[in-house]
Design an enzyme around this catalytic site. Sequence first.
Site, PDB file in Angstrom:
ATOM      1  N   ASP A 274     -18.547-118.637  28.179  1.00 34.62           N
ATOM      2  CA  ASP A 274     -17.323-119.393  28.545  1.00 34.62           C
ATOM      3  C   ASP A 274     -16.792-119.706  27.029  1.00 34.62           C
ATOM      4  O   ASP A 274     -17.286-120.232  26.398  1.00 34.62           O
ATOM      5  CB  ASP A 274     -17.551-120.671  29.458  1.00 34.62           C
TER       6      ASP A 274
ATOM      7  N   HIS B 129     -11.629-107.244  27.523  1.00 35.07           N
ATOM      8  CA  HIS B 129     -11.398-107.553  26.083  1.00 35.07           C
ATOM      9  C   HIS B 129     -12.812-107.861  25.556  1.00 35.07           C
ATOM     10  O   HIS B 129     -13.265-107.586  24.527  1.00 35.07           O
ATOM     11  CB  HIS B 129     -10.190-108.202  25.689  1.00 35.07           C
ATOM     12  N   LYS B 130     -13.177-108.962  26.472  1.00 33.89           N
ATOM     13  CA  LYS B 130     -14.435-109.647  25.807  1.00 33.89           C
ATOM     14  C   LYS B 130     -15.843-108.311  25.819  1.00 33.89           C
ATOM     15  O   LYS B 130     -16.301-108.779  24.973  1.00 33.89           O
ATOM     16  CB  LYS B 130     -15.019-110.816  26.932  1.00 33.89           C
TER      17      LYS B 130
ATOM     18  N   LYS C  21     -11.712-109.664  13.912  1.00 34.59           N
ATOM     19  CA  LYS C  21     -11.781-110.854  14.445  1.00 34.59           C
ATOM     20  C   LYS C  21     -13.269-111.071  14.839  1.00 34.59           C
ATOM     21  O   LYS C  21     -13.725-112.193  14.569  1.00 34.59           O
ATOM     22  CB  LYS C  21     -11.112-110.504  15.848  1.00 34.59           C
TER      23      LYS C  21
END
Length: 191
Positions: free
Chosen positions: A68, A11-12, A171
Amino acid sequence: MNIIFATHNQHKTEEVRQIAGNKFTILNLHDIGCRDDIPETADTLQGNALQKAQYVVDKFGIDCFADDTGLEIEALNGAPGVYSARYAGAACNFQDNLEKVLREMEGVENRRACFKTVIALILNGKQHFFEGRIDGIITAAPRGTNGFGYDPIFQPDGYEKTFAQMTDDEKNKISHRGIATEKLMALMTNI
Ligand code: IMP
């Protein structure tokens, strides 16, 4: 130009690929044949991002970046924060984590929260950091099926939809990772 993103998270990877457009080819750990479970033992987002990027530089000798991310909830004193990935325990999944947050937030009036991302880039032996943040609220129940992680319970300020009810494009334009990635791309474009 290829850039290595030290993540196993598809997804990232897709989010960052969309932002990078056709300027750069983003390769993740799978693409470079790395199956290692890279340690994330620092107690800050910056420390973990750097630890992941440094691991790949040390092992493969190639420049790379890592991110992160933490979800910080005011009423939970900033938890899950840097422990967002394993909030419900070592063997937990996205759903377990999300349900734990909803249980802890049951009946809580202050629902303010934010997502923070730190990207660490190691380029020619030099470290660079890029940050992104978005504020919003934790919803009473999950809504939407897009995205991943805590997306179904995070509604950014100024929107009626959770991240999981948005398209990837919606998003990416406003998200913590989107903001940090735009900063990374600005540097990469200027080298
Ligand atoms: P990581 O350590 O950067 O992979 O992120 C920690 C945890 O935060 C992940 O396991 C996800 O549950 C969550 N997370 C990271 N990025 C996002 C996001 O963009 N939306 C929702 N949850 C996320």
